[in-house]
Write an enzyme that holds these catalytic residues in place. Sequence first.
Site, PDB file in Angstrom:
ATOM      1  N   ASN A 179     -28.323  21.473  69.829  1.00  0.00           N
ATOM      2  CA  ASN A 179     -27.993  20.155  69.299  1.00  0.00           C
ATOM      3  C   ASN A 179     -27.439  20.273  67.882  1.00  0.00           C
ATOM      4  O   ASN A 179     -28.067  19.875  66.911  1.00  0.00           O
ATOM      5  CB  ASN A 179     -29.248  19.265  69.338  1.00  0.00           C
ATOM      6  CG  ASN A 179     -28.918  17.803  69.153  1.00  0.00           C
ATOM      7  OD1 ASN A 179     -29.104  17.250  68.087  1.00  0.00           O
ATOM      8  ND2 ASN A 179     -28.422  17.181  70.204  1.00  0.00           N
ATOM      9  N   GLY A 182     -32.266  17.247  67.481  1.00  0.00           N
ATOM     10  CA  GLY A 182     -31.738  18.130  66.452  1.00  0.00           C
ATOM     11  C   GLY A 182     -30.786  17.409  65.514  1.00  0.00           C
ATOM     12  O   GLY A 182     -30.729  16.174  65.469  1.00  0.00           O
ATOM     13  N   ARG A 208     -27.589  16.796  65.497  1.00  0.00           N
ATOM     14  CA  ARG A 208     -26.660  15.809  66.062  1.00  0.00           C
ATOM     15  C   ARG A 208     -27.384  14.520  66.402  1.00  0.00           C
ATOM     16  O   ARG A 208     -26.892  13.420  66.138  1.00  0.00           O
ATOM     17  CB  ARG A 208     -25.949  16.355  67.302  1.00  0.00           C
ATOM     18  CG  ARG A 208     -24.837  15.414  67.795  1.00  0.00           C
ATOM     19  CD  ARG A 208     -24.125  15.940  69.034  1.00  0.00           C
ATOM     20  NE  ARG A 208     -22.918  15.176  69.314  1.00  0.00           N
ATOM     21  CZ  ARG A 208     -22.875  14.049  70.020  1.00  0.00           C
ATOM     22  NH1 ARG A 208     -24.006  13.539  70.503  1.00  0.00           N
ATOM     23  NH2 ARG A 208     -21.733  13.422  70.239  1.00  0.00           N
ATOM     24  N   CYS A 209     -28.566  14.623  67.000  1.00  0.00           N
ATOM     25  CA  CYS A 209     -29.336  13.428  67.341  1.00  0.00           C
ATOM     26  C   CYS A 209     -29.655  12.596  66.104  1.00  0.00           C
ATOM     27  O   CYS A 209     -29.714  11.369  66.171  1.00  0.00           O
ATOM     28  CB  CYS A 209     -30.644  13.816  68.021  1.00  0.00           C
ATOM     29  SG  CYS A 209     -30.470  14.449  69.699  1.00  0.00           S
ATOM     30  N   MET A 210     -29.885  13.262  64.978  1.00  0.00           N
ATOM     31  CA  MET A 210     -30.328  12.575  63.766  1.00  0.00           C
ATOM     32  C   MET A 210     -29.177  12.007  62.940  1.00  0.00           C
ATOM     33  O   MET A 210     -29.397  11.568  61.812  1.00  0.00           O
ATOM     34  CB  MET A 210     -31.140  13.530  62.891  1.00  0.00           C
ATOM     35  CG  MET A 210     -32.455  13.976  63.498  1.00  0.00           C
ATOM     36  SD  MET A 210     -33.487  14.885  62.327  1.00  0.00           S
ATOM     37  CE  MET A 210     -32.450  16.322  61.972  1.00  0.00           C
TER      38      MET A 210
END
Length: 403
Positions: A344, A387, A389-391
């Site tokens: 991610n 990770g 990208r998610c955040m």
Amino acid sequence: MTDTVRPGVDSEVGRLRTVLLHRPGPELKRLTPRNNDQLLFDGIPWVSRAQEEHDAFAEALRSHDVEVLYLTGLLTETLALDEARHRAVEGVTASLRLGDTLRDHLRGWLGELAPEALTDVLTAGLRNDEVRGGAGLVTSLLADDDFLIDPLPNLLFTRDSSVWIRDQVAVTSLAMPARSRETQLTQLIYALHPRFAGTTTIHGWHREHVEGGDVLLLAPGVLAVGVGERTTPAGAERLARQVFADGSAHTVLAVPIAQDRATMHLDTVCTMVDVDTFTIYPNLADHLVAHTVTPGEEGRLEVAAAEPFLVAAAKAMGLDTLRTIDTGLDPVTAEREQWDDGNNTLAIAPKLAVAYERNVETNARLEAAGIEVVAIAGSELGSGRGGPRCMSCPVARDDLAPA
């Protein structure tokens, strides 16, 4: 927007200029062994350490000339407007579990709070024993520690509640009940905050389920949409119709993904680190397929038969082939680092990506392939299974030239 950076995103890897984050706050302190599963966390994070890790993440972005916006800061500024306050209070008190007596009391009390205090309640939630007044049947029968307004610990993952597609923003519809209010708050910001005046908003929290972690902007005009645990086939179809109608995309790849906690979104299976390069979870690489969707006549969608994802993606992107970087040296390592969000990554620019420092093997492979890794700590941030990208929700990237 009032600032100098023009909003808009047409790829996963164009130079990142502005990003929306959420710094972990009091909502994470609401997690307990009794509710953490319901609220989609594997464990209970050490909040102050999670904040330190997130601050370091934000500083790493700033050090690469990325403007960092914070969701709660924007929300507080939005709630200074009477219309926004009214919408927020009406939305959060609409739950049928409250009953009329308690609902009327909460509407009055919340409506009088200062913007900062109202933001805290909307994000950190409200327990039964924190209410003063409004006593009645509902408050008498609920336990003291029952939430009247649920906390939103997953606000940390700003990618899921909105995704910019060129110069418009798709406000998504989150599938899990614990996250349903996140997109309502996000939509409120985009609708009423002065910074986003004039922005076109598509989709919406009331639409078919689509989550931002399932949407990858592979190249200008080319989207990939994962369909599985969180994004439904109907959600993918709705999004495809919208981007075709407004001309922001010419091809959508619908990608079925396994119903597995370690692969809940498409961006947990693959992410981009260069214009032609993907990181990919090797245990699924050979099984990942895509249906190419293009606009047909009279509003119909043309849906092609499934073919290998990397083949379909290369065709849609106008490339002969795509390069892949496996995120592990063997199936066991790959699975372990997959669980730690090794796949991610967040691209700051072509060949420059943020990744968790603990994913040693994955990062070594990225660097060996010519990708510069900005390594950040994530021992506490990762407890929600997400990770870099998610955040992060990119709001502005430099455009890439069309293929």
